[in-house]
Design a protein around this motif. Structure first.
Motif, PDB file in Angstrom:
ATOM      1  N   GLU A 250       0.884  -1.153   0.000  1.00  0.00           N
ATOM      2  CA  GLU A 250       0.000   0.000   0.000  1.00  0.00           C
ATOM      3  C   GLU A 250       0.927   1.209   0.000  1.00  0.00           C
ATOM      4  OE1 GLU A 250      -2.545  -0.628   3.395  1.00  0.00           O
ATOM      5  OE2 GLU A 250      -3.788  -2.066   2.299  1.00  0.00           O
ATOM      6  N   PRO A 251       1.087   1.869  -1.136  1.00  0.00           N
ATOM      7  CA  PRO A 251       2.172   2.847  -1.309  1.00  0.00           C
ATOM      8  C   PRO A 251       2.231   3.911  -0.221  1.00  0.00           C
ATOM      9  CG  PRO A 251       1.142   2.374  -3.412  1.00  0.00           C
ATOM     10  CD  PRO A 251       0.301   1.698  -2.368  1.00  0.00           C
ATOM     11  N   ARG A 252       3.460   4.162   0.235  1.00  0.00           N
ATOM     12  CA  ARG A 252       3.787   5.217   1.202  1.00  0.00           C
ATOM     13  C   ARG A 252       3.153   4.995   2.573  1.00  0.00           C
ATOM     14  NH1 ARG A 252       2.333  10.380  -2.696  1.00  0.00           N
ATOM     15  NH2 ARG A 252       3.422   9.657  -4.553  1.00  0.00           N
ATOM     16  N   THR A 253       2.872   3.749   2.914  1.00  0.00           N
ATOM     17  CA  THR A 253       2.225   3.478   4.200  1.00  0.00           C
ATOM     18  C   THR A 253       3.064   2.618   5.136  1.00  0.00           C
ATOM     19  OG1 THR A 253       1.129   1.441   3.466  1.00  0.00           O
ATOM     20  CG2 THR A 253      -0.042   3.530   3.081  1.00  0.00           C
ATOM     21  N   GLY A 254       4.000   1.838   4.609  1.00  0.00           N
ATOM     22  CA  GLY A 254       4.670   0.833   5.424  1.00  0.00           C
ATOM     23  C   GLY A 254       3.860  -0.441   5.561  1.00  0.00           C
ATOM     24  N   ASN A 255       2.802  -0.570   4.767  1.00  0.00           N
ATOM     25  CA  ASN A 255       1.980  -1.783   4.747  1.00  0.00           C
ATOM     26  C   ASN A 255       2.284  -2.573   3.473  1.00  0.00           C
ATOM     27  OD1 ASN A 255       0.815  -0.730   7.063  1.00  0.00           O
ATOM     28  ND2 ASN A 255      -0.995   0.031   5.991  1.00  0.00           N
ATOM     29  N   TYR A 256       2.274  -3.897   3.583  1.00  0.00           N
ATOM     30  CA  TYR A 256       2.717  -4.738   2.475  1.00  0.00           C
ATOM     31  C   TYR A 256       1.737  -5.874   2.213  1.00  0.00           C
ATOM     32  CZ  TYR A 256       6.959  -2.089   3.002  1.00  0.00           C
ATOM     33  OH  TYR A 256       7.844  -1.038   3.065  1.00  0.00           O
ATOM     34  N   LEU A 257       1.724  -6.341   0.964  1.00  0.00           N
ATOM     35  CA  LEU A 257       0.902  -7.474   0.553  1.00  0.00           C
ATOM     36  C   LEU A 257       1.770  -8.727   0.568  1.00  0.00           C
ATOM     37  CD1 LEU A 257      -0.959  -5.823  -2.468  1.00  0.00           C
ATOM     38  CD2 LEU A 257      -1.708  -5.978  -0.090  1.00  0.00           C
ATOM     39  N   LEU A 258       1.337  -9.715   1.319  1.00  0.00           N
ATOM     40  CA  LEU A 258       2.124 -10.919   1.546  1.00  0.00           C
ATOM     41  C   LEU A 258       1.384 -12.151   1.041  1.00  0.00           C
ATOM     42  CD1 LEU A 258       3.060 -10.243   5.301  1.00  0.00           C
ATOM     43  CD2 LEU A 258       4.184  -9.332   3.250  1.00  0.00           C
ATOM     44  N   MET A 259       2.153 -13.143   0.592  1.00  0.00           N
ATOM     45  CA  MET A 259       1.580 -14.424   0.192  1.00  0.00           C
ATOM     46  C   MET A 259       2.357 -15.550   0.867  1.00  0.00           C
ATOM     47  SD  MET A 259       0.948 -16.120  -3.587  1.00  0.00           S
ATOM     48  CE  MET A 259      -0.443 -15.035  -3.951  1.00  0.00           C
ATOM     49  N   PRO A 260       1.734 -16.264   1.799  1.00  0.00           N
ATOM     50  CA  PRO A 260       2.390 -17.419   2.405  1.00  0.00           C
ATOM     51  C   PRO A 260       2.699 -18.495   1.366  1.00  0.00           C
ATOM     52  CG  PRO A 260       0.475 -16.745   3.690  1.00  0.00           C
ATOM     53  CD  PRO A 260       0.422 -15.989   2.397  1.00  0.00           C
ATOM     54  N   THR A 261       3.813 -19.178   1.558  1.00  0.00           N
ATOM     55  CA  THR A 261       4.220 -20.220   0.615  1.00  0.00           C
ATOM     56  C   THR A 261       4.087 -21.620   1.205  1.00  0.00           C
ATOM     57  OG1 THR A 261       6.529 -20.054   1.337  1.00  0.00           O
ATOM     58  CG2 THR A 261       5.845 -18.674  -0.523  1.00  0.00           C
ATOM     59  N   ARG A 262       3.529 -21.723   2.411  1.00  0.00           N
ATOM     60  CA  ARG A 262       3.359 -23.037   3.031  1.00  0.00           C
ATOM     61  C   ARG A 262       2.223 -22.970   4.047  1.00  0.00           C
ATOM     62  NH1 ARG A 262       5.829 -22.742   8.100  1.00  0.00           N
ATOM     63  NH2 ARG A 262       7.341 -21.049   8.364  1.00  0.00           N
ATOM     64  N   GLY A 263       1.792 -24.144   4.480  1.00  0.00           N
ATOM     65  CA  GLY A 263       0.761 -24.218   5.508  1.00  0.00           C
ATOM     66  C   GLY A 263      -0.641 -24.019   4.959  1.00  0.00           C
ATOM     67  N   GLU A 264      -1.600 -23.916   5.859  1.00  0.00           N
ATOM     68  CA  GLU A 264      -3.003 -23.787   5.475  1.00  0.00           C
ATOM     69  C   GLU A 264      -3.286 -22.508   4.697  1.00  0.00           C
ATOM     70  OE1 GLU A 264      -5.449 -24.142   8.907  1.00  0.00           O
ATOM     71  OE2 GLU A 264      -4.955 -26.258   9.258  1.00  0.00           O
ATOM     72  N   SER A 265      -2.473 -21.485   4.896  1.00  0.00           N
ATOM     73  CA  SER A 265      -2.692 -20.192   4.231  1.00  0.00           C
ATOM     74  C   SER A 265      -1.927 -20.055   2.920  1.00  0.00           C
ATOM     75  CB  SER A 265      -2.295 -19.052   5.177  1.00  0.00           C
ATOM     76  OG  SER A 265      -3.091 -19.044   6.338  1.00  0.00           O
ATOM     77  N   GLU A 266      -1.294 -21.109   2.464  1.00  0.00           N
ATOM     78  CA  GLU A 266      -0.492 -21.046   1.237  1.00  0.00           C
ATOM     79  C   GLU A 266      -1.297 -20.454   0.083  1.00  0.00           C
ATOM     80  OE1 GLU A 266       0.807 -24.314  -1.983  1.00  0.00           O
ATOM     81  OE2 GLU A 266       1.773 -24.592  -0.019  1.00  0.00           O
ATOM     82  N   GLY A 267      -0.711 -19.458  -0.580  1.00  0.00           N
ATOM     83  CA  GLY A 267      -1.320 -18.867  -1.767  1.00  0.00           C
ATOM     84  C   GLY A 267      -2.308 -17.753  -1.503  1.00  0.00           C
ATOM     85  N   ARG A 268      -2.692 -17.539  -0.247  1.00  0.00           N
ATOM     86  CA  ARG A 268      -3.624 -16.465   0.071  1.00  0.00           C
ATOM     87  C   ARG A 268      -2.893 -15.122   0.077  1.00  0.00           C
ATOM     88  NH1 ARG A 268      -8.473 -18.502   1.546  1.00  0.00           N
ATOM     89  NH2 ARG A 268      -9.171 -16.423   2.173  1.00  0.00           N
ATOM     90  N   VAL A 269      -3.648 -14.040   0.030  1.00  0.00           N
ATOM     91  CA  VAL A 269      -3.067 -12.697   0.072  1.00  0.00           C
ATOM     92  C   VAL A 269      -3.438 -12.047   1.400  1.00  0.00           C
ATOM     93  CG1 VAL A 269      -3.003 -10.403  -0.975  1.00  0.00           C
ATOM     94  CG2 VAL A 269      -3.147 -12.443  -2.430  1.00  0.00           C
TER      95      VAL A 269
END
Length: 205
Positions: free
Chosen positions: A119-138
Motif C-alpha cells: 500500500e504505497p507510502r504506508t509501510g503496509n505490504y501485501l504478503l503471500m504465504p508459501t506453506r501451511g493452510e494459508s499457502e497462496g492467500r493474500v
C-alpha cells in the motif's frame, strides 16, 4: 494462462472519489481514479501457488486507484523483479523481534512468505504465504498494530476485490490517500466512491 477478460476489466475500470477538505469539511472535491497496468518485462520463475502464473501471464504489475493529478496510489501488486526490494522493506519492520516476540505476534509462515506488493507510502505490504493452510492467500501486513489481515484466497481474487470496492476497502484507501497537488498543502478525506461498474461505497458507514 493469460486472463484476457480480467485484463479488460482492470484496464476499463474507473470512477470518482467524492472528498471533503480535512480541516475544511465544508469544501468538496471530486477525484478521478483509474488503474495502471505495466507490461510483462521478462519470463520469471514463479512458485506454483496462489495463481501467480495466471496473474503474471497477464500483467507485469498493477497500481490500483491512481489519481493522476496528485500521484496518489491506493494499492500496488508489484512485478516479481521488485519483490526483493519490498521484502527487505517489510522485514525491516520485524527483524528486530526476539524469538519470543515472533511467536507472540507473527504468523508461522512469515519467514518464507512472498512480499508481492504494498500500500504505497504506508509501510503496509501485501504478503503471500508459501506453506501451511494459508499457502497462496493474500494478506495485508498493517504495521500499525502489526496485524496480518487475510484479504483474498489468491492474487486473482485480490484483483477481483479491487474491482468491487466496498466500504471496508474505501476506508483502507481513505486512511492514506490525501490528494495533495503540486503547489498546495490542502488535504482531502474520501467520503464516497462511485465507479463505472455501478459500485458505491462510503466511509460513513
Amino acid at each position: 494462462m493469460k486472463l484476457d477478460d480480467l485484463l479488460l476489466q482492470v484496464s476499463s475500470h474507473q470512477g470518482v472519489f467524492l472528498c471533503e477538505g480535512i480541516r475544511h469539511p465544508e469544501q468538496r472535491k471530486e477525484v478521478q481514479f483509474s488503474h495502471h497496468i505495466s507490461t510483462i518485462l521478462s519470463e520469471t520463475t514463479l512458485p506454483d501457488i496462489g495463481r501467480l502464473h495466471d496473474f503474471y501471464a497477464t500483467f507485469g504489475s498493477i497500481t490500483f486507484f491512481v489519481d493522476e493529478l496528485s500521484g496518489d496510489e491506493g494499492k500496488h501488486l508489484a512485478s516479481p523483479e521488485n519483490w526483493a526490494e519490498l521484502d527487505a522493506e517489510f522485514r525491516g519492520w520485524i527483524d528486530h523481534f526476539s524469538e519470543e516476540e515472533k511467536e507472540d505476534y507473527l504468523p508461522d509462515w512469515v519467514d518464507t512468505c512472498l512480499v508481492i506488493g504494498e500500500e504505497p507510502r504506508t509501510g503496509n505490504y501485501l504478503l503471500m504465504p508459501t506453506r501451511g493452510e494459508s499457502e497462496g492467500r493474500v494478506f495485508v501486513f498493517d504495521h500499525d498494530g502489526y496485524e496480518f489481515v487475510d484479504e483474498a484466497e489468491d492474487i486473482i481474487a485480490y484483483v477481483e476485490y479491487m474491482l468491487k470496492p466496498d466500504n471496508a476497502l474505501l476506508v483502507s484507501l481513505a486512511s492514506h490517500m490525501r490528494f495533495i497537488e503540486e503547489g498546495s498543502q490542502h488535504q482531502w478525506w474520501i467520503l464516497e466512491l462511485r465507479d463505472n461498474r455501478g459500485n458505491f461505497a462510503t466511509t460513513a458507514a
